[in-house]
Design a protein around this motif. Structure first.
Motif, PDB file in Angstrom:
ATOM      1  N   ILE A  57      -6.218  -3.216 -17.460  1.00 59.54           N
ATOM      2  CA  ILE A  57      -5.414  -3.029 -18.677  1.00 59.54           C
ATOM      3  C   ILE A  57      -6.133  -2.105 -19.657  1.00 59.54           C
ATOM      4  CG2 ILE A  57      -4.539  -4.211 -20.735  1.00 59.54           C
ATOM      5  CD1 ILE A  57      -3.869  -6.592 -18.827  1.00 59.54           C
ATOM      6  N   VAL A  58      -7.430  -2.314 -19.834  1.00 62.75           N
ATOM      7  CA  VAL A  58      -8.218  -1.461 -20.736  1.00 62.75           C
ATOM      8  C   VAL A  58      -8.261  -0.024 -20.223  1.00 62.75           C
ATOM      9  CG1 VAL A  58     -10.540  -1.018 -21.637  1.00 62.75           C
ATOM     10  CG2 VAL A  58      -9.609  -3.337 -21.665  1.00 62.75           C
ATOM     11  N   ILE A  59      -8.576   0.145 -18.937  1.00 70.07           N
ATOM     12  CA  ILE A  59      -8.684   1.485 -18.358  1.00 70.07           C
ATOM     13  C   ILE A  59      -7.343   2.195 -18.376  1.00 70.07           C
ATOM     14  CG2 ILE A  59      -9.151   2.767 -16.226  1.00 70.07           C
ATOM     15  CD1 ILE A  59     -11.233   0.489 -15.592  1.00 70.07           C
ATOM     16  N   ASP A  60      -6.299   1.514 -17.934  1.00 70.98           N
ATOM     17  CA  ASP A  60      -4.970   2.129 -17.905  1.00 70.98           C
ATOM     18  C   ASP A  60      -4.489   2.505 -19.300  1.00 70.98           C
ATOM     19  OD1 ASP A  60      -4.890   1.997 -15.172  1.00 70.98           O
ATOM     20  OD2 ASP A  60      -3.601   0.219 -15.107  1.00 70.98           O
ATOM     21  N   GLY A  61      -4.876   1.727 -20.299  1.00 75.72           N
ATOM     22  CA  GLY A  61      -4.495   2.028 -21.673  1.00 75.72           C
ATOM     23  C   GLY A  61      -5.101   3.315 -22.198  1.00 75.72           C
TER      24      GLY A  61
END
Length: 80
Positions: A57-61
């Motif tokens: 979620i952090v990386i994709d954001g």
């Protein structure tokens, strides 16, 4: 849909992990011979590792929206 499922003999069954880079999962597990499978790792699945989910979620954001579509998906591991 840009993560591959990690496969390795040493990974516990019943939990699916996302393959990251440098032969590690997104939650930082490293096993000898780990590789990305031909199957996608989906954070919505019930068996998805919680720590991999949080990291994804952090990386994709951080990725631009235009790079989050299926056609933009490229395996980093397979290019190395």
């Amino acid at each position: 849909m840009r993560w591959e499922k990690a496969v390795a003999d040493g990974l516990a069954s019943g939990v699916s992990h996302a393959f990251g880079i440098f032969d590690k999962t997104l939650c930082d597990i490293q096993e000898v011979g780990m590789s990305p499978s031909d199957h996608w790792w989906l954070l919505e699945r019930e068996d998805a590792c919680g720590a991999c989910r949080e990291a994804a979620i952090v990386i994709d954001g951080r990725w631009p929206r235009s790079m989050r579509i299926e056609d933009a998906r490229v395996s980093v591991a397979r290019r190395l």
